[in-house]
Design a protein around this motif. Structure first.
Motif, PDB file in Angstrom:
ATOM      1  N   GLY A 171      58.547  16.279  19.288  1.00 12.71           N
ATOM      2  CA  GLY A 171      57.874  15.204  19.906  1.00 12.71           C
ATOM      3  C   GLY A 171      56.143  15.831  20.409  1.00 12.71           C
ATOM      4  O   GLY A 171      54.937  14.934  20.387  1.00 12.71           O
ATOM      5  N   ARG A 172      55.552  17.324  20.119  1.00 19.09           N
ATOM      6  CA  ARG A 172      54.254  17.491  20.396  1.00 19.09           C
ATOM      7  C   ARG A 172      53.371  17.112  19.481  1.00 19.09           C
ATOM      8  O   ARG A 172      53.118  16.887  19.474  1.00 19.09           O
ATOM      9  CB  ARG A 172      53.748  18.953  21.080  1.00 19.09           C
ATOM     10  CG  ARG A 172      53.189  19.415  21.427  1.00 19.09           C
ATOM     11  CD  ARG A 172      53.094  20.654  21.781  1.00 19.09           C
ATOM     12  NE  ARG A 172      52.445  21.938  20.777  1.00 19.09           N
ATOM     13  CZ  ARG A 172      52.849  22.999  21.048  1.00 19.09           C
ATOM     14  NH1 ARG A 172      53.468  23.565  21.755  1.00 19.09           N
ATOM     15  NH2 ARG A 172      51.995  24.059  20.645  1.00 19.09           N
ATOM     16  N   SER A 173      55.266  17.008  18.274  1.00 22.84           N
ATOM     17  CA  SER A 173      53.846  17.610  16.781  1.00 22.84           C
ATOM     18  C   SER A 173      53.172  16.052  16.691  1.00 22.84           C
ATOM     19  O   SER A 173      52.324  15.734  16.035  1.00 22.84           O
ATOM     20  CB  SER A 173      54.978  17.574  15.725  1.00 22.84           C
ATOM     21  OG  SER A 173      54.511  19.059  15.618  1.00 22.84           O
ATOM     22  N   LYS A 174      54.770  15.443  17.133  1.00 18.45           N
ATOM     23  CA  LYS A 174      54.409  13.612  17.191  1.00 18.45           C
ATOM     24  C   LYS A 174      53.084  12.677  18.067  1.00 18.45           C
ATOM     25  O   LYS A 174      52.394  12.021  17.388  1.00 18.45           O
ATOM     26  CB  LYS A 174      55.360  12.623  17.739  1.00 18.45           C
ATOM     27  CG  LYS A 174      56.234  12.843  15.951  1.00 18.45           C
ATOM     28  CD  LYS A 174      57.963  11.305  16.994  1.00 18.45           C
ATOM     29  CE  LYS A 174      58.984  11.605  15.688  1.00 18.45           C
ATOM     30  NZ  LYS A 174      59.374  10.653  15.537  1.00 18.45           N
ATOM     31  N   ALA A 175      52.846  13.577  18.462  1.00 15.44           N
ATOM     32  CA  ALA A 175      52.164  13.353  19.597  1.00 15.44           C
ATOM     33  C   ALA A 175      50.653  13.491  18.737  1.00 15.44           C
ATOM     34  O   ALA A 175      49.779  12.790  18.841  1.00 15.44           O
ATOM     35  CB  ALA A 175      52.145  13.925  21.139  1.00 15.44           C
ATOM     36  N   LEU A 176      50.311  15.234  18.583  1.00 17.70           N
ATOM     37  CA  LEU A 176      49.351  15.127  17.929  1.00 17.70           C
ATOM     38  C   LEU A 176      49.006  14.176  16.574  1.00 17.70           C
ATOM     39  O   LEU A 176      47.952  14.563  16.445  1.00 17.70           O
ATOM     40  CB  LEU A 176      49.357  16.680  17.414  1.00 17.70           C
ATOM     41  CG  LEU A 176      49.341  17.681  18.701  1.00 17.70           C
ATOM     42  CD1 LEU A 176      49.608  19.484  18.062  1.00 17.70           C
ATOM     43  CD2 LEU A 176      48.244  17.644  18.942  1.00 17.70           C
ATOM     44  N   THR A 231      44.654  24.321  10.063  1.00 20.76           N
ATOM     45  CA  THR A 231      45.120  25.166   9.183  1.00 20.76           C
ATOM     46  C   THR A 231      45.444  26.235   8.859  1.00 20.76           C
ATOM     47  O   THR A 231      46.519  26.064   9.201  1.00 20.76           O
ATOM     48  CB  THR A 231      44.713  24.843   7.431  1.00 20.76           C
ATOM     49  OG1 THR A 231      45.310  22.815   7.345  1.00 20.76           O
ATOM     50  CG2 THR A 231      45.966  24.753   6.803  1.00 20.76           C
ATOM     51  N   VAL A 232      44.423  27.071   9.116  1.00 20.85           N
ATOM     52  CA  VAL A 232      44.816  28.335   9.302  1.00 20.85           C
ATOM     53  C   VAL A 232      45.151  28.745  10.715  1.00 20.85           C
ATOM     54  O   VAL A 232      45.934  29.691  10.627  1.00 20.85           O
ATOM     55  CB  VAL A 232      43.407  29.147   9.385  1.00 20.85           C
ATOM     56  CG1 VAL A 232      43.136  30.540   9.830  1.00 20.85           C
ATOM     57  CG2 VAL A 232      42.746  29.360   8.218  1.00 20.85           C
ATOM     58  N   TRP A 233      45.503  28.654  11.832  1.00 22.65           N
ATOM     59  CA  TRP A 233      46.042  28.473  13.547  1.00 22.65           C
ATOM     60  C   TRP A 233      47.164  28.308  12.809  1.00 22.65           C
ATOM     61  O   TRP A 233      48.501  28.948  13.230  1.00 22.65           O
ATOM     62  CB  TRP A 233      45.026  27.816  14.133  1.00 22.65           C
ATOM     63  CG  TRP A 233      46.274  27.700  15.967  1.00 22.65           C
ATOM     64  CD1 TRP A 233      45.711  28.511  16.992  1.00 22.65           C
ATOM     65  CD2 TRP A 233      46.925  26.406  16.100  1.00 22.65           C
ATOM     66  NE1 TRP A 233      46.791  28.464  17.395  1.00 22.65           N
ATOM     67  CE2 TRP A 233      47.234  27.255  16.774  1.00 22.65           C
ATOM     68  CE3 TRP A 233      47.574  25.327  15.725  1.00 22.65           C
ATOM     69  CZ2 TRP A 233      48.586  26.337  18.162  1.00 22.65           C
ATOM     70  CZ3 TRP A 233      48.240  24.428  16.408  1.00 22.65           C
ATOM     71  CH2 TRP A 233      48.700  25.443  17.846  1.00 22.65           C
ATOM     72  N   GLY A 234      47.893  27.346  12.388  1.00 25.67           N
ATOM     73  CA  GLY A 234      49.136  26.576  11.973  1.00 25.67           C
ATOM     74  C   GLY A 234      50.050  27.561  10.841  1.00 25.67           C
ATOM     75  O   GLY A 234      50.718  28.053  11.881  1.00 25.67           O
ATOM     76  N   GLN A 235      49.162  27.486  10.361  1.00 20.56           N
ATOM     77  CA  GLN A 235      49.217  29.241   9.661  1.00 20.56           C
ATOM     78  C   GLN A 235      49.851  30.637   9.964  1.00 20.56           C
ATOM     79  O   GLN A 235      50.644  31.013   9.473  1.00 20.56           O
ATOM     80  CB  GLN A 235      48.900  29.430   8.245  1.00 20.56           C
ATOM     81  CG  GLN A 235      49.132  29.810   7.137  1.00 20.56           C
ATOM     82  CD  GLN A 235      51.095  29.511   6.102  1.00 20.56           C
ATOM     83  OE1 GLN A 235      50.449  28.550   6.143  1.00 20.56           O
ATOM     84  NE2 GLN A 235      51.998  30.101   5.673  1.00 20.56           N
ATOM     85  N   PHE A 236      49.290  31.321  10.383  1.00 17.49           N
ATOM     86  CA  PHE A 236      49.141  31.790  11.671  1.00 17.49           C
ATOM     87  C   PHE A 236      49.183  32.606  12.986  1.00 17.49           C
ATOM     88  O   PHE A 236      50.359  33.725  13.577  1.00 17.49           O
ATOM     89  CB  PHE A 236      48.113  33.457  10.884  1.00 17.49           C
ATOM     90  CG  PHE A 236      47.865  33.511   9.927  1.00 17.49           C
ATOM     91  CD1 PHE A 236      48.411  34.031   8.699  1.00 17.49           C
ATOM     92  CD2 PHE A 236      46.745  32.353   9.191  1.00 17.49           C
ATOM     93  CE1 PHE A 236      48.146  34.681   6.996  1.00 17.49           C
ATOM     94  CE2 PHE A 236      46.357  32.520   8.060  1.00 17.49           C
ATOM     95  CZ  PHE A 236      47.199  33.220   6.717  1.00 17.49           C
ATOM     96  N   MET A 258      63.304  23.182  14.225  1.00 16.72           N
ATOM     97  CA  MET A 258      62.640  22.610  15.152  1.00 16.72           C
ATOM     98  C   MET A 258      63.225  21.835  15.844  1.00 16.72           C
ATOM     99  O   MET A 258      63.381  20.740  16.020  1.00 16.72           O
ATOM    100  CB  MET A 258      61.326  21.577  14.178  1.00 16.72           C
ATOM    101  CG  MET A 258      60.731  21.099  14.903  1.00 16.72           C
ATOM    102  SD  MET A 258      59.478  19.465  14.335  1.00 16.72           S
ATOM    103  CE  MET A 258      58.299  21.188  12.849  1.00 16.72           C
ATOM    104  N   SER A 259      62.941  22.306  17.794  1.00 14.49           N
ATOM    105  CA  SER A 259      62.991  21.593  18.102  1.00 14.49           C
ATOM    106  C   SER A 259      62.791  20.482  19.014  1.00 14.49           C
ATOM    107  O   SER A 259      61.635  19.734  18.629  1.00 14.49           O
ATOM    108  CB  SER A 259      63.128  22.928  20.133  1.00 14.49           C
ATOM    109  OG  SER A 259      61.279  23.108  20.737  1.00 14.49           O
ATOM    110  N   ALA A 260      63.223  20.193  20.015  1.00  8.81           N
ATOM    111  CA  ALA A 260      62.876  18.531  20.282  1.00  8.81           C
ATOM    112  C   ALA A 260      61.345  18.320  21.149  1.00  8.81           C
ATOM    113  O   ALA A 260      60.283  17.634  20.393  1.00  8.81           O
ATOM    114  CB  ALA A 260      63.452  17.632  21.313  1.00  8.81           C
ATOM    115  N   HIS A 261      60.998  19.349  21.688  1.00  7.89           N
ATOM    116  CA  HIS A 261      60.063  19.244  21.976  1.00  7.89           C
ATOM    117  C   HIS A 261      59.336  19.642  21.506  1.00  7.89           C
ATOM    118  O   HIS A 261      57.164  19.511  21.513  1.00  7.89           O
ATOM    119  CB  HIS A 261      59.800  21.056  23.357  1.00  7.89           C
ATOM    120  CG  HIS A 261      58.990  21.126  23.665  1.00  7.89           C
ATOM    121  ND1 HIS A 261      57.814  20.212  24.874  1.00  7.89           N
ATOM    122  CD2 HIS A 261      57.754  22.213  23.395  1.00  7.89           C
ATOM    123  CE1 HIS A 261      57.014  21.124  25.154  1.00  7.89           C
ATOM    124  NE2 HIS A 261      56.607  21.865  24.388  1.00  7.89           N
TER     125      HIS A 261
END
Length: 148
Positions: A7-12, A57-62, A1-4
């Motif tokens: 960072g985006r995951s933490k912001a979400l 969840t569906v969006w993240g999976q597919f 997983m990249s740093a970008h």
């Protein structure tokens, strides 16, 4: 997983936590003034959040993001050179159970097959030079190099 991406995951994540805190605070404020209205509002908000959660969840999976690259295989180990020179000499790249280099008689007690070595020895050369010499790249169970 990249740093970008991290960072985006933490912001979400923190956005979701913030929205949850605001929502709970709002429900408490409505509950203090009108409990019946708070019950109805909580039901509607809960249903909306459930649908949004399933959608995410569906969006993240597919989603069509970049696939994780396959790990690169380890480099092949360098070739091991095994040489034995001299009368009755023995060299082995691995474990040796029993060796007799003397007058043709087996060692007094031949042990059972040795347990496998916990790890393969480092690659390299195994050389036995000279009369009745023995060398192994692993464990040696029993050796007789002469008239015992």
């Amino acid at each position: 997983m990249s740093a970008h991406t991290q960072g985006r995951s933490k912001a979400l994540l923190w956005s979701g936590v913030g929205a949850g805190v605001v929502g709970v605070g709002g429900l408490i404020a409505v509950a203090v003034t009108d409990l019946g209205k708070a019950d109805q509002l909580a039901s509607v908000v809960g249903a909306i959040l459930a649908v949004v959660g399933i959608g995410l969840t569906v969006w993240g999976q597919f989603r069509g993001g970049p696939a994780t690259p396959a790990p690169t295989p380890p480099a092949p180990a360098p070739a091991t050179t095994i040489t034995a020179s001299g009368t009755g000499s023995v060299a082995a790249g691995g474990n040796i159970g029993s060796v007799a280099t003397g007058n043709g008689t087996a060692p007094a007690t031949a042990p059972a097959a040795p347990a496998p070595a916990p790890a393969r020895p480092a690659p390299g050369s195994v050389t036995a030079s000279g009369d009745r010499s023995v060398a192994a790249g692993g464990d040696i169970g029993s050796v007789s190099t002469g008239d015992a």
